[in-house]
Motif scaffolding. Structure first.
Motif, short mmCIF file in Angstrom:
data_model
loop_
_atom_site.label_atom_id
_atom_site.label_comp_id
_atom_site.label_asym_id
_atom_site.label_seq_id
_atom_site.Cartn_x
_atom_site.Cartn_y
_atom_site.Cartn_z
N ALA A 65 -17.04 -27.63 15.80
CA ALA A 65 -18.05 -28.69 15.80
C ALA A 65 -18.44 -29.08 14.38
O ALA A 65 -18.55 -30.27 14.05
N ALA A 66 -18.61 -28.07 13.50
CA ALA A 66 -18.98 -28.36 12.11
C ALA A 66 -17.84 -29.07 11.40
O ALA A 66 -18.04 -30.02 10.65
N LEU A 67 -16.61 -28.61 11.65
CA LEU A 67 -15.44 -29.23 11.02
C LEU A 67 -15.36 -30.70 11.40
O LEU A 67 -15.14 -31.58 10.57
N ARG A 68 -15.58 -30.97 12.66
CA ARG A 68 -15.51 -32.33 13.16
C ARG A 68 -16.60 -33.22 12.55
O ARG A 68 -16.36 -34.33 12.12
N GLN A 69 -17.80 -32.65 12.49
CA GLN A 69 -18.93 -33.38 11.91
C GLN A 69 -18.66 -33.71 10.44
O GLN A 69 -18.92 -34.81 9.98
N ARG A 70 -18.09 -32.73 9.71
CA ARG A 70 -17.80 -32.93 8.29
C ARG A 70 -16.75 -34.01 8.10
O ARG A 70 -16.86 -34.87 7.23
N LEU A 71 -15.72 -33.95 8.93
CA LEU A 71 -14.63 -34.91 8.82
C LEU A 71 -15.10 -36.34 9.09
O LEU A 71 -14.56 -37.30 8.57
N ALA A 91 -8.18 -20.99 10.26
CA ALA A 91 -8.23 -22.37 9.78
C ALA A 91 -7.25 -23.23 10.59
O ALA A 91 -7.59 -24.34 11.02
N ILE A 92 -6.04 -22.72 10.83
CA ILE A 92 -5.06 -23.47 11.63
C ILE A 92 -5.59 -23.68 13.05
O ILE A 92 -5.53 -24.79 13.59
N SER A 93 -6.14 -22.62 13.63
CA SER A 93 -6.64 -22.70 15.01
C SER A 93 -7.75 -23.74 15.14
O SER A 93 -7.81 -24.50 16.10
N MET A 94 -8.64 -23.76 14.15
CA MET A 94 -9.75 -24.71 14.17
C MET A 94 -9.21 -26.15 14.10
O MET A 94 -9.69 -27.04 14.81
N ILE A 95 -8.23 -26.36 13.23
CA ILE A 95 -7.66 -27.71 13.09
C ILE A 95 -6.96 -28.10 14.40
O ILE A 95 -7.11 -29.23 14.88
N ALA A 121 -13.93 -40.38 0.17
CA ALA A 121 -12.46 -40.45 0.18
C ALA A 121 -11.88 -39.24 0.90
O ALA A 121 -10.94 -39.36 1.69
N CYS A 122 -12.43 -38.07 0.64
CA CYS A 122 -11.85 -36.87 1.24
C CYS A 122 -12.89 -35.79 1.47
O CYS A 122 -13.92 -35.74 0.79
N VAL A 123 -12.63 -34.97 2.47
CA VAL A 123 -13.46 -33.81 2.75
C VAL A 123 -12.62 -32.57 2.47
O VAL A 123 -11.54 -32.41 3.03
N ALA A 124 -13.09 -31.74 1.53
CA ALA A 124 -12.39 -30.49 1.25
C ALA A 124 -13.17 -29.35 1.91
O ALA A 124 -14.40 -29.36 1.94
N GLN A 125 -12.44 -28.39 2.45
CA GLN A 125 -13.08 -27.26 3.12
C GLN A 125 -12.45 -26.00 2.53
O GLN A 125 -11.25 -25.78 2.66
N VAL A 158 -20.22 -30.44 -4.31
CA VAL A 158 -19.83 -29.14 -3.77
C VAL A 158 -21.03 -28.71 -2.93
O VAL A 158 -22.13 -28.57 -3.45
N CYS A 159 -20.82 -28.56 -1.62
CA CYS A 159 -22.01 -28.48 -0.77
C CYS A 159 -21.89 -27.50 0.39
O CYS A 159 -20.81 -26.98 0.67
N THR A 160 -23.02 -27.27 1.06
CA THR A 160 -23.09 -26.53 2.32
C THR A 160 -23.31 -27.57 3.41
O THR A 160 -23.15 -28.76 3.17
N SER A 161 -23.78 -27.14 4.57
CA SER A 161 -23.96 -28.10 5.66
C SER A 161 -25.10 -29.08 5.44
O SER A 161 -25.36 -29.93 6.27
N THR A 162 -25.80 -29.00 4.28
CA THR A 162 -26.82 -30.02 3.97
C THR A 162 -26.24 -31.43 4.02
O THR A 162 -26.97 -32.36 4.34
N LEU A 163 -24.96 -31.56 3.65
CA LEU A 163 -24.40 -32.92 3.62
C LEU A 163 -23.53 -33.19 4.85
O LEU A 163 -22.70 -34.08 4.87
N GLU A 164 -23.73 -32.37 5.88
CA GLU A 164 -22.91 -32.49 7.09
C GLU A 164 -23.44 -33.58 8.00
O GLU A 164 -22.70 -34.25 8.70
N LEU A 165 -24.75 -33.76 8.03
CA LEU A 165 -25.31 -34.71 9.00
C LEU A 165 -26.43 -35.52 8.38
O LEU A 165 -26.81 -35.33 7.24
N GLY A 166 -26.93 -36.45 9.19
CA GLY A 166 -28.17 -37.12 8.82
C GLY A 166 -27.97 -38.28 7.89
O GLY A 166 -27.22 -39.19 8.17
#
Length: 738
Positions: free
Chosen positions: A360-366, A405-409, A348-352, A333-341
């Motif tokens: 941009a963050a959504l895309r990076q996470r996915l 959320a819909i708009s971002m997707i 298996a899955c990314v939950a938001q 269960v995380c913040t953007s610490t696990l988004e990059l790097g």
DNA sequence: GACCTGCTGCGGCGTG
């Protein structure tokens, strides 16, 4: 005669040609890896790097082999033409990433006898001194450590980098649109000026919304010449589900949305590796605690762990190691610490939980999911909306979280993400760079500073007169950062010397003051000092429950011991920044009738409700809606910068204002003029900058040294938009009012 | 209504 390569390495002809051009030790390393062939992006990079001196951007997914794409030909080039000093400079945004890349490059370079040197705050001083005495090969460094080299070893820079041919910038997207990115560009530009020639730049990135804007960042004066290499081979399938939930104000008891979402996560994520982005550190702690209880109550092993920047290094390393270990199913269960790097492998899955702030963050996470061939990326988006009753506000009824959320997707699926803001002045970072150049050279003329930083450097929006005002301000008696000698040379003043001499100078970003949280001599993590904690109080932290036993205000240490109850602490934060395009998309989602296939039943019902409310209130046209008791909704239909600017103006005439996505809720008092009059006034008259006096303008590290006038201009170039206001207000007034 | 990132030089001490 050596046998044809095809006999050793089954590969396509173009690929073989690329392989043939690499140096022998590099070829040997590739064979040792058991690769069947170079990937297309790697073959393209070999050609691009070895033919010519163009700047290059390489984009490929996280596991797409970008590092090798850049370094296999670069290492070959270094072996073909040995140099004195560091031959290649690699810039990484994280120490952990530099450590990772050091291991990989060491492995490739072992047989080549090419030194690789990691350089950041955790690297031993002895190792650094050795590299300074005998600079060679590849230097892996952070922007801050490069800054420190300029400040501490300015005169040695030409010796160290005179023959550097290439600078590789990893995770290029993290530098776009950030103060740290402006600092880095300034340093690279200063490096070129210091050695007297252009140095090729190679940017690596997994996520770029717009290649041309990234090229513009990488080489502002010649963006059109930047070669962009894209890995299109790994177009992966995407599976999305958006689930809707409703809750009241009390969200912690049984049957709450936190409970319901946690139960769903518990049921579907157990048994594999997953990332759960909870949106804030506070919510990370809440969800980690709830999921831990679910595991305990069900008598199953613990698989859910919190991960955010306030947790201790040990704990974070523990969670990262579990994510990499496929034998231990783990959901962080995380913040953007696990988004990059750092590489944590495939999940298996990314939950938001809740809508993210940027596409941009959504895309990076996915990008963390679906990295194995044939595996789709999986996004589980959870939208939390309020339970409605007769008194619920229009804002609640519009279900802005779900719509966003819909708009971002939808924007993600269209391939759009937020571009960097180009015109910002970055006066805080400019102040920093002025001090840094003076320290590097032991003094500099105003002219030289202007040419180095503004004319040839990244502060192109700053003209001479603004630059002079900035110099006069930081050279004034009360600020004292710089002073001028008899021959007009600018030197560090007393305050400037003190600042530059301390190691905290090198970073351009601000960090808050914190307490350390300690149990039994072991550090659990840190807490912002604005948490008021006294002995006996309980808290949830690091996924467990604690009671405070002692607070040491002077040493900033809080001792805790395990407990059975607690609430998560407050971590604070800045208001998010939502792009105009996202708000436009939200407007489209309201107005359309199609229901995206990825919504579950509850989310569908919420979307239908939201659209009914939108239609009932006539919000297709209507832009101003009175709510009674002096309260009015103003639909700006713009992103957070323009909306916040209008909010500031309305506060200036005595209204109290709350901001939502593209909407302001304005409450007038008895003394406040009529809102239509105020808006008409804004439309017809140039705006008074004195409005800025009431805004908080000190947001960056070196802002405290600037005056109100400079702070105002800096804010107007980046966080506020007075120029756009007449247009925004015009749109509002031309809609149907009252 | 949020998140993340970084850090030098030197004195004092123990050890080989």
């Amino acid at each position: 005669m050596r046998p044809p390569l095809e006999m050793i390495l089954p590969a396509s002809p173009s690929n073989t040609a690329a392989f043939d051009r690499l140096a022998r030790p590099v070829q040997k390393w590739i064979r040792g890896q058991g690769w069947e062939a170079l990937r297309p992006i790697q073959a393209e990079a070999v050609t691009a790097v070895l033919e010519g001196e163009a700047d290059i951007i390489i984009t490929a997914s996280t596991a797409g082999g970008k590092t090798e794409a850049a370094f296999l030909p670069l290492i070959s080039q270094m072996l073909a033409a040995p140099t004195a000093g560091f031959a290649t400079l690699y810039i990484g945004p994280l120490k952990a990433l530099i450590n990772d890349q050091y291991q990989r490059l060491e492995d490739i370079c072992r047989d080549a006898a090419l030194p690789v040197t990691p350089w950041h705050g955790d690297v031993a001083a002895g190792k650094k001194h050795k590299a300074l005495k005998n600079p060679a090969g590849i230097l892996l460094i952070t922007p801050e450590s490069l800054e420190a080299l300029f400040v501490r070893r300015g005169p040695e820079m030409p010796r160290l980098f005179a023959q550097t041919r290439c600078i590789v910038i990893d995770e290029l997207h993290t530098f776009l649109d950030a103060e740290r990115g402006v600092q880095l560009m300034s340093l690279l530009n200063r490096l070129e000026m210091s050695v007297g020639h252009r140095i090729r730049r190679v940017g690596l990135s997994a996520t770029l919304g717009d290649d041309r804007l990234a090229a513009q960042y990488l080489r502002p004066q010649a963006a059109q010449n930047v070669v962009v290499l894209k890995d299109t081979s790994s177009q992966q399938a995407l599976k999305i589900q958006l689930r809707g939930y409703t809750s009241g104000d009390e969200d912690t008891g049984q049957g709450s949305t936190t409970g319901a979402i946690s139960a769903h996560l518990f049921q579907h994520l157990r048994g594999s590796q997953n990332l759960i982005f909870a949106g804030s550190r506070n919510r990370v702690e809440i969800y980690a605690d709830t999921l831990r209880q679910l595991c305990e109550n069900s008598h199953v092993p613990q698989e859910f762990y919190p991960h955010h920047a306030s947790l201790s290094k040990d704990h974070r390393a523990f969670v990262e190691a579990r994510l990499k270990d496929k034998a231990k199913p783990t959901s962080a269960v995380c913040t953007s610490t696990l988004e990059l790097g750092i590489d944590i492998g495939d999940v298996a899955c990314v939950a938001q939980i809740g809508a993210p702030f940027t596409v941009a963050a959504l895309r990076q996470r996915l990008g963390r999911s679906g990295r194995r061939a044939g595996q789709p990326a999986v996004l589980r988006q959870y939208a939390v909306e309020a339970t409605l009753d007769a008194k619920s506000s229009v804002v609640d009824r519009l279900r802005l979280g779900l719509i966003r959320a819909i708009s971002m997707i939808e924007l993600l699926l269209e391939g759009w993400c937020e571009p960097p803001k180009a015109q910002a002045l970055h006066l805080s970072t400019l102040t920093h760079q002025v001090l840094s150049v003076i320290a590097e050279r032991g003094g500099a003329s105003a002219r030289r500073l202007y040419v180095t930083l503004c004319e040839k450097g990244p502060f192109t929006s700053v003209d001479q007169s603004l630059f002079l005002r900035l110099l006069r301000q930081i050279g004034s008696a009360e600020v004292g950062l710089i002073e001028q000698s008899a021959d007009q040379t600018l030197l560090l003043g007393k305050a400037g010397e003190r600042l530059v001499e301390h190691y905290s100078f090198y970073a351009v970003f601000q960090t808050p003051e914190e307490f350390r949280l300690v149990h039994d001599g072991r550090e659990l993590g840190t807490l912002p000092i604005d948490n008021v904690l006294i002995p006996g109080m309980t808290l949830v932290f690091s996924g467990r429950r604690w009671v405070v036993v002692h607070v040491d205000d002077r040493e900033r240490v809080i001792q805790v011991t395990p407990s059975t109850a607690g609430v998560p602490p407050v971590f604070g934060g800045d208001p998010g920044d939502i792009h105009d395009r996202v708000i436009q998309k939200m407007q489209d989602v309201f107005a359309e009738e199609t229901v995206p296939a990825y919504l579950d039943e509850a989310a569908r019902a919420l979307l239908v409700q939201a659209r009914e409310e939108f239609g009932r209130q006539g919000l297709q046209e209507r832009r101003i809606m009175p709510l009674g008791e002096g309260r009015v909704l103003v639909f700006t239909r713009t992103g957070s910068i323009k909306t916040a600017t209008l909010a500031l103006v309305l506060q200036g005439v005595g209204c109290s204002v709350e901001a939502y996505d593209g909407v302001l809720e304005v409450k007038a008092s008895a003394e406040t003029p009529d809102i239509i009059d105020v808006l008409t006034q804004i439309k017809d008259h140039p705006l008074d900058r004195s409005l800025l006096a009431q805004a908080n303008l000190m947001t960056e590290k070196f802002h405290p040294f600037l005056n109100a006038e400079l702070l105002g201009e800096d804010a107007l170039s980046s966080r506020l938009d007075l120029m756009a206001l007449p247009q925004v207000v015009n749109g509002v007034l031309n809609g149907q009012a009252y």
